[in-house]
Design an enzyme around this catalytic site. Structure first.
Site, PDB file in Angstrom:
ATOM      1  N   GLU A   7       0.817  -1.221   0.000  1.00  0.00           N
ATOM      2  CA  GLU A   7       0.000   0.000   0.000  1.00  0.00           C
ATOM      3  C   GLU A   7       0.847   1.266   0.000  1.00  0.00           C
ATOM      4  OE1 GLU A   7      -3.416   1.721   2.935  1.00  0.00           O
ATOM      5  OE2 GLU A   7      -3.606  -0.354   2.271  1.00  0.00           O
ATOM      6  N   ASP A 109      -2.669  -3.322   3.182  1.00  0.00           N
ATOM      7  CA  ASP A 109      -2.997  -3.364   4.607  1.00  0.00           C
ATOM      8  C   ASP A 109      -4.146  -4.340   4.824  1.00  0.00           C
ATOM      9  OD1 ASP A 109      -1.050  -1.567   5.099  1.00  0.00           O
ATOM     10  OD2 ASP A 109      -2.356   0.089   5.677  1.00  0.00           O
ATOM     11  N   TYR A 313      -0.248  -4.155  13.844  1.00  0.00           N
ATOM     12  CA  TYR A 313      -1.075  -3.337  12.958  1.00  0.00           C
ATOM     13  C   TYR A 313      -2.001  -2.430  13.776  1.00  0.00           C
ATOM     14  CZ  TYR A 313      -4.176  -2.185   9.063  1.00  0.00           C
ATOM     15  OH  TYR A 313      -4.892  -1.520   8.109  1.00  0.00           O
TER      16      TYR A 313
END
Length: 953
Positions: A7, A109, A313
């Protein structure tokens, strides 16, 4: 050749390192059979053929049957969106790599938006190659390698993409139609509305209006201190008194009886479970409360820590971990032994069974809770370290034992007057030892920490001291980003219908990944501003809220239902087509609803925002245009003639009249008979110009030589307007006026003038020549009856000092010396008593400090009811306290505090004969403002001067 597409370039570099790609190319990195490329976030966006139709009502709603894809756009210096050449070039690079590769690894992601970004790219470049999915929760080398060894089929995430696509198209439909409809209605500027943005704005505005319009109610409580079996405790009346007469009667009754009888006693063990691990929203709330970080700053910082491999994350909505992740926590905690703040706590958990409260695989969504990784951070910035430490601290808290407390409560009565006392003693702090927060203690009741005596029902306890405490009810505070995030996360709590509330219990608006962006949007649009931590709506933000608050677009329930439906699309329980059909019906209805708005205040606010320097209309708030003969509102048409009784009013006078509602006394008016007269002007109830002769009478009565000054003091609680009359601006009546103004405006003036200490006058000062030495009246001088003494208690030395000048003009200087300390007047003898009181207070402070050092020892003795030990310890601490106080001379007045200053005559502030001690930020600004106004008033006697002071809290 295999293509990996990430990304962002930073993530692509980490992936390239793992797969052995090390040659930098144009838009990608190649090597070892891989080409690693990247997007720039939303590299491709949706648009529609109808997106460029004219901004007119007859073209709404814009409802394309399908959507097109285009390269992402950027906003130019002119505010218009245009294609970004960098985006176009990167898409061509990706297209070429896709055409040449064997298959693709989707390394976007791991979430709904990440999946959407990737799929839009595939669709735009016409990709037909097979796609594998890399799904990882951290960027550590270990996590990446394990993820590459366990790639998923991309089709497993088709429903996730469907939900992202449905959200994207729905937001486009709502945004373009609602924004255009409201902009057309407002008539000036672009007025953005959105599915999540508008309910978020509504939450801020609703709380602001509740706070602004709240009417506080005064109440009273009785508080007692008593001692039984050597244990001192405090208690307060169980119910509040709403009438002063009743609390006075109750106080007299308690004083008469002199003792309380125990009517109820309860003692029980209490445990507080540790908090769950952090998800993104809880981390944002914590960072805002502790460090005043915005939600967006917290997200951006957590993202940087993720890219540095030290956090998992960040865009997670889960506070839980599955069993396999929980099994790794002991080793992660063990790595933190060297942490400067939490190392000892981490070491203390080594080898112990960890609390499993945050373990629940069924509550893990796309990603588990936020955790530190096995990579220890190095070289973090101050902000990065704070966010990292919040995640680490929460991990240590969540796996620590519960906090054990002994909770006691008692009720004691004097006839029918019931007091309650509570006590909480922490037996085992457990997870509370990690941060040891005062704020958490207060929230959990530990601020009531006192050990109550072993009461038995029927015991009679003498009252040592009794006081009456006055308070006022308070509104809910303004939203901060922390509380707004809470409200967004639990939007269903705002719903009043019980059935619907139950259905929406766990539904929020937005997602953890998007809420920060929504808050930033309403800030960037100018709908809301930050004032310290508080979020305050702007005039245009309030006007928009008032216009749409009962419309579909602001409906929290509808927005919450959307999030529920999107979650069901991911689960396969709702089809994207059915969702799209419902959204189009909704958009048609809301567009029609917004176009039907006929709100003058919205148009006025929009035009006023476009012309910030224009005079505001008193009727609607819109901008007024000044013409030669009149002033007219551009919105509602309200008009005022500039010529009144033969006098042409200047533009400055008209501005003052329309801004403040009145003018100073003006000369040059002519009556019908031709006689000149003077008068002030004011706006009447219909916002028309009227004469104000009361101000003329007031001026003639109280003002010598036409001198008058006005100070407008803005405080955190409102605005105080202080008018100063007479040739000296320090006349006694001025401060009586000031005190009443501060009291009736609901703003206690002692919040402005803080901790002043002024001292008495010199018989030989020039003030004595006027026969009015400051403080004439000698020892025991008190404030006049016109002033509420409570208003100036320990705060109003400024008023007390000035009042002394005129209080007893018939008395000449008596030669007796006195002092005004913290607003109270003392003779020499009384000053000695004050010194002894200060020494006692100092002793208590030192004793408390020493006792705090022995806290654990005291608690152990209390738990064991070791009264002999407690008595001996108290004697020891008392002896130590007395030695420290004697050695340091604590509590005695300093020589500076006994110095006599001349503080009267002429303009004492200008002569520098005023001394301030203590906290002076606020008070000093007020003093300087009055000084400047006094000087200006003397130079320009016919003008009504306004000085505005922003007071520091």
């Amino acid at each position: 050749m295999v293509v990996i597409i990430a990304e962002k370039p930073s993530v692509a570099r980490e992936l390239a390192h793992i797969v052995g790609a090390n040659r930098r190319e144009d838009g990608y990195i190649s090597g070892n059979g891989y080409c690693v490329t990247w997007a720039f976030g939303h590299l491709v966006q949706i648009t529609a053929p109808e997106s460029d139709v004219p901004w007119r009502a007859e073209y709404l709603p814009v409802m394309p049957p399908n959507f097109l894809l285009q390269p992402g756009q950027t906003t130019g210096a002119d505010g218009k969106k245009k294609s970004d050449d960098g985006y176009v070039h990167q898409l061509e690079v990706i297209r070429k790599l896709f055409d040449e590769c064997e298959y693709i690894i989707n390394a976007g992601d791991a979430g709904r938006e990440g999946e959407l970004i990737q799929r839009y790219i595939y669709a735009y470049v016409g990709c037909t190659k097979p796609v594998k999915r890399l799904w990882i929760s951290s960027l550590t080398d270990k996590a990446i390698r394990e993820g590459l060894e366990n790639l998923h089929e991309n089709s497993e995430f088709d429903t996730l993409y469907a939900a992202g696509k449905a959200r994207s198209e729905a937001d486009w439909l709502v945004g373009i139609n609602a924004t255009r409809a409201l902009s057309i209605v407002a008539g000036k500027g672009v007025r953005s509305l959105g599915r999540v943005q508008t309910p978020t704005l509504a939450m801020v505005c609703k709380r602001y209006l509740e706070n602004r319009d709240f009417v506080p109610q005064t109440f009273w409580n009785l508080r007692i201190t008593a001692t039984r079996d050597g244990v001192e405790f405090k208690a307060v009346t169980k119910d509040r008194f709403l009438e002063r007469e009743k609390v006075d009667a109750a106080m007299a009754k308690v004083q008469e009886l002199g003792a309380l009888t125990v009517t109820k006693m309860e003692k029980k063990d209490k445990s507080l479970a540790p908090p769950y691990l952090h998800d993104l929203t809880s981390l944002q709330k914590e960072a805002n409360k502790r460090y005043n970080m915005s939600a967006q700053d917290t997200l951006d910082t957590a993202q940087k820590l993720y890219e540095k491999k030290v956090l998992t994350y960040p865009r997670t909505g889960s506070k839980f971990v599955p069993d396999d992740v929980f099994a790794t926590l002991p080793s992660l905690i063990d790595l933190q032994r060297s942490h400067p703040r939490f190392g000892a706590l981490a070491a203390g958990l080594s080898g112990k069974a960890l609390n499993r409260r945050s373990v629940d695989a069924t509550k893990v969504t796309d990603h588990h809770a936020l955790l530190p990784t096995e990579v220890l951070p190095q070289g973090l910035s101050d902000t990065e370290q704070k966010v990292y430490d919040l995640v680490l601290a929460r991990l240590l808290e969540s796996v620590s034992p519960k906090c054990d407390m002994i909770s006691t409560s008692a009720e004691l009565a004097a006839d029918d007057i019931v007091f309650s006392a509570r006590g909480n003693i922490v037996v085992n702090p457990g997870w509370k030892a990690v941060l040891n927060d005062k704020a958490d203690k207060k929230k959990d009741g530990e601020d009531d920490e006192q050990d109550l005596p072993p009461f038995v029902v029927g015991d009679v306890t003498p009252v040592t001291s009794l006081e009456c405490a006055e308070g006022k009810t308070k509104p809910k505070p303004l939203h901060t980003e922390a509380t707004l995030l809470e409200a967004m996360e639990h939007a269903g709590k705002e719903v009043e219908d019980d059935d619907l509330k139950s259905a929406l219990k766990d539904v929020g608006i937005g997602t953890p990944a998007t809420r920060a962006g929504e808050i930033e949007t309403i800030l960037k649009r100018g709908y809301v501003t930050r004032q310290g931590k508080a979020l305050v709506p702007s005039p245009i933000g309030l006007a928009i809220y008032e216009s749409v608050k009962d419309k579909y677009i602001a409906n929290v329930e509808m927005t919450g239902r959307w999030e529920t439906s999107l979650a069901k699309i991911v689960d396969g329980a709702v089809s994207p087509a059915a969702f799209d059909e419902s959204i189009r019906r909704y958009v048609t209805a809301l567009t029609s609803e917004i176009l039907s708005i006929d709100d003058v205040s919205l148009k006025a606010a929009a035009m006023a925002e476009a012309e910030p320097d224009a005079i505001k209309c008193p009727c609607c708030g819109g901008p007024m245009k000044v013409w030669d003969n009149n002033v007219k509102c551009k919105v509602c048409g309200h008009s005022l003639w500039r010529t009144v009784a033969g006098k042409l009013l200047s533009e400055a006078t008209m501005k003052k009249l329309l801004t403040t509602g009145r003018t100073q006394v003006l000369k040059g008016f002519k009556s019908k008979s031709g006689n000149e007269f003077e008068a002030a002007l004011k706006l009447d109830e219909e916002h028309k110009i009227a004469f104000d002769f009361e101000k003329v009478d007031e001026k003639r009565k109280t003002i010598d030589k036409n001198k008058m000054a006005k100070v407008s003091i803005k405080t955190p609680k409102g605005e105080i307007v202080v008018r100063l009359y007479d040739e000296t601006p320090y006349h006694r009546d001025n401060f009586i006026q000031l005190a009443k103004q501060g009291y009736y405006d609901g703003t206690l003036f002692h919040r402005v003038i803080k901790d002043f200490m002024v001292q008495g006058g010199d018989p030989e000062s020039k003030g004595a020549a006027k026969g009015a030495r400051l403080g004439s009246g000698g020892p025991g001088y008190t404030l006049p009856a016109e002033i509420n003494p409570a208003l100036f208690h320990k705060r109003g030395a400024l008023a007390a000092a000035r009042l002394g000048d005129e209080a007893n003009p018939e008395r000449k200087s008596s030669g007796s010396q006195f002092y005004i300390v913290w607003g109270q007047t003392y003779s020499e003898g009384q000053l000695g008593q004050l010194s002894r009181q200060m020494e006692m207070q100092a002793q208590q402070t030192v004793f408390n400090s020493l006792a705090a050092e022995r806290r654990d020892q005291i608690l152990e003795m209390r738990r064991n009811r070791d009264r002999a030990g407690l008595s001996a310890l108290q004697d020891e601490l008392t002896a130590m306290t007395q030695a420290i106080v004697k050695e340091k001379g604590l509590g005695k007045l300093s020589p500076e505090q006994k110095t006599v200053y001349s503080t009267v005559g002429g303009t004492p502030f200008l002569d520098g004969q005023y001394t301030v001690f203590g906290e002076v930020e606020s008070g000093l600004e007020v003093v300087e403002a009055i000084q400047n106004v006094a000087t200006d008033a003397a130079d320009r006697p016919e003008e009504d001067i306004t000085m505005t002071v922003s007071v520091i809290q």
